[in-house]
Design a protein around this motif. Structure first.
Motif, PDB file in Angstrom:
ATOM      1  N   TYR A  97       0.797  -1.086  -0.033  1.00 30.31           N
ATOM      2  CA  TYR A  97       0.164   0.018   0.156  1.00 30.31           C
ATOM      3  C   TYR A  97       0.881   1.277   0.027  1.00 30.31           C
ATOM      4  CZ  TYR A  97      -4.294  -2.663   0.703  1.00 30.31           C
ATOM      5  OH  TYR A  97      -5.158  -3.434   0.748  1.00 30.31           O
ATOM      6  N   TYR A  98       0.417   2.007  -0.887  1.00 25.46           N
ATOM      7  CA  TYR A  98       1.438   3.459  -1.037  1.00 25.46           C
ATOM      8  C   TYR A  98       0.367   4.472  -0.705  1.00 25.46           C
ATOM      9  CZ  TYR A  98       4.817   0.448  -3.687  1.00 25.46           C
ATOM     10  OH  TYR A  98       5.625  -0.735  -3.946  1.00 25.46           O
ATOM     11  N   CYS A  99       0.875   5.432   0.018  1.00 27.78           N
ATOM     12  CA  CYS A  99       0.611   6.921   0.198  1.00 27.78           C
ATOM     13  C   CYS A  99       0.795   7.748  -0.752  1.00 27.78           C
ATOM     14  CB  CYS A  99       0.873   7.283   1.665  1.00 27.78           C
ATOM     15  SG  CYS A  99       0.257   9.052   1.753  1.00 27.78           S
ATOM     16  N   LYS A 100      -0.316   8.420  -1.283  1.00 24.00           N
ATOM     17  CA  LYS A 100      -0.015   9.383  -2.396  1.00 24.00           C
ATOM     18  C   LYS A 100      -0.697  10.761  -1.882  1.00 24.00           C
ATOM     19  CE  LYS A 100      -0.635  10.878  -7.232  1.00 24.00           C
ATOM     20  NZ  LYS A 100      -1.575  10.568  -8.368  1.00 24.00           N
ATOM     21  N   VAL A 101      -0.039  11.821  -2.180  1.00 24.73           N
ATOM     22  CA  VAL A 101      -0.465  13.298  -2.099  1.00 24.73           C
ATOM     23  C   VAL A 101      -0.341  13.825  -3.501  1.00 24.73           C
ATOM     24  CG1 VAL A 101       0.191  15.487  -1.097  1.00 24.73           C
ATOM     25  CG2 VAL A 101       0.323  13.436   0.300  1.00 24.73           C
ATOM     26  N   GLU A 102      -1.600  14.390  -3.837  1.00 26.71           N
ATOM     27  CA  GLU A 102      -1.689  15.299  -5.075  1.00 26.71           C
ATOM     28  C   GLU A 102      -1.771  16.752  -4.737  1.00 26.71           C
ATOM     29  OE1 GLU A 102      -4.510  14.005  -7.841  1.00 26.71           O
ATOM     30  OE2 GLU A 102      -3.935  15.601  -9.215  1.00 26.71           O
ATOM     31  N   VAL A 103      -0.965  17.457  -5.131  1.00 29.98           N
ATOM     32  CA  VAL A 103      -1.020  18.929  -4.704  1.00 29.98           C
ATOM     33  C   VAL A 103      -1.748  19.528  -5.945  1.00 29.98           C
ATOM     34  CG1 VAL A 103       0.111  21.230  -4.111  1.00 29.98           C
ATOM     35  CG2 VAL A 103       0.941  18.964  -3.301  1.00 29.98           C
ATOM     36  N   VAL A 104      -2.941  20.016  -5.753  1.00 27.83           N
ATOM     37  CA  VAL A 104      -3.870  20.659  -6.758  1.00 27.83           C
ATOM     38  C   VAL A 104      -3.268  22.113  -6.868  1.00 27.83           C
ATOM     39  CG1 VAL A 104      -6.159  21.126  -8.068  1.00 27.83           C
ATOM     40  CG2 VAL A 104      -5.528  19.134  -6.782  1.00 27.83           C
ATOM     41  N   THR A 105      -2.527  22.550  -7.981  1.00 22.05           N
ATOM     42  CA  THR A 105      -1.961  23.930  -7.932  1.00 22.05           C
ATOM     43  C   THR A 105      -3.090  24.932  -8.643  1.00 22.05           C
ATOM     44  OG1 THR A 105      -0.821  23.507  -9.985  1.00 22.05           O
ATOM     45  CG2 THR A 105       0.156  23.079  -7.895  1.00 22.05           C
ATOM     46  N   TRP A 106      -2.816  26.098  -8.377  1.00 21.27           N
ATOM     47  CA  TRP A 106      -3.588  27.051  -8.880  1.00 21.27           C
ATOM     48  C   TRP A 106      -3.138  27.348 -10.497  1.00 21.27           C
ATOM     49  CZ3 TRP A 106      -8.008  28.573  -6.852  1.00 21.27           C
ATOM     50  CH2 TRP A 106      -8.165  28.552  -5.540  1.00 21.27           C
ATOM     51  N   VAL A 107      -1.630  27.272 -10.518  1.00 20.76           N
ATOM     52  CA  VAL A 107      -1.171  27.453 -11.881  1.00 20.76           C
ATOM     53  C   VAL A 107      -0.074  26.436 -12.110  1.00 20.76           C
ATOM     54  CG1 VAL A 107       0.175  29.021 -13.131  1.00 20.76           C
ATOM     55  CG2 VAL A 107      -1.541  30.030 -11.651  1.00 20.76           C
ATOM     56  N   GLY A 108       0.008  25.918 -13.316  1.00 17.53           N
ATOM     57  CA  GLY A 108       0.946  24.831 -13.690  1.00 17.53           C
ATOM     58  C   GLY A 108       0.257  23.426 -13.324  1.00 17.53           C
ATOM     59  N   PRO A 109       1.364  22.563 -13.425  1.00 20.84           N
ATOM     60  CA  PRO A 109       0.729  21.043 -13.309  1.00 20.84           C
ATOM     61  C   PRO A 109       0.596  20.613 -11.905  1.00 20.84           C
ATOM     62  CG  PRO A 109       2.963  21.158 -14.022  1.00 20.84           C
ATOM     63  CD  PRO A 109       2.499  22.681 -14.108  1.00 20.84           C
ATOM     64  N   ASN A 110      -0.204  19.889 -11.762  1.00 20.62           N
ATOM     65  CA  ASN A 110      -0.265  19.305 -10.396  1.00 20.62           C
ATOM     66  C   ASN A 110       1.212  18.449  -9.763  1.00 20.62           C
ATOM     67  OD1 ASN A 110      -2.874  20.197 -10.275  1.00 20.62           O
ATOM     68  ND2 ASN A 110      -3.991  18.335 -10.570  1.00 20.62           N
ATOM     69  N   GLN A 111       1.310  18.255  -8.773  1.00 21.98           N
ATOM     70  CA  GLN A 111       2.380  17.733  -8.063  1.00 21.98           C
ATOM     71  C   GLN A 111       2.040  16.456  -7.283  1.00 21.98           C
ATOM     72  OE1 GLN A 111       4.952  20.403  -5.890  1.00 21.98           O
ATOM     73  NE2 GLN A 111       4.252  22.129  -7.257  1.00 21.98           N
ATOM     74  N   HIS A 112       2.816  15.503  -7.396  1.00 19.76           N
ATOM     75  CA  HIS A 112       2.455  14.261  -6.944  1.00 19.76           C
ATOM     76  C   HIS A 112       3.784  13.662  -6.182  1.00 19.76           C
ATOM     77  CE1 HIS A 112      -1.032  13.799  -9.783  1.00 19.76           C
ATOM     78  NE2 HIS A 112      -0.055  14.568 -10.478  1.00 19.76           N
TER      79      HIS A 112
END
Length: 124
Positions: A97-112
């Motif tokens: 099992y892997y934890c993942k965090v996705e940062v949904v940004t205002w500008v530019g690509p999301n970060q994972h």
């Protein structure tokens, strides 16, 4: 940099329970983001990984059909730790099992960002 530290995996008999935790730290909390989606993926040997559950900053949850009614995802008030309560475990839940965090940004690509993975083994 963002660090994700997972814990809570292990060996359990079918029908048992485990609780996974994933604590996020680092620069993530200095970011100005639109949303922070925290979730859990799993991958069994020889199989493709897939999303088990995730939760948004607002608390909206999403589950794979295979775990609905058995698993519960939650996050703490400070939004830096996500939990996966797994009840009624079955042998087919065995996976890393892997934890993942996705940062949904205002500008530019999301970060994972991904955790290192924690093994869950369910014996029959």
């Amino acid at each position: 940099q963002v660090q994700l530290v997972e814990s809570g995996g292990g060996l359990v008999q079918a029908g048992g329970s485990l609780r996974l935790s994933c604590a996020a730290s680092g620069d993530i909390f200095k970011m100005d983001f639109r949303n922070l989606i925290m979730g859990w993926y799993r991958q069994a040997p020889g199989n493709q990984g897939y999303l088990v559950a995730d939760i948004t900053s607002e608390g909206t949850t999403n589950y794979a059909d295979s775990v609905k009614g058995r698993f519960t995802i939650s996050r703490d008030g400070a939004r830096n730790t996500v939990y996966l309560q797994m009840n009624g475990l079955r042998p087919e839940d065995t996976a890393v099992y892997y934890c993942k965090v996705e940062v949904v940004t205002w500008v530019g690509p999301n970060q994972h960002y991904w955790g290192q993975g924690t093994q869950v083994t369910v014996s029959s």
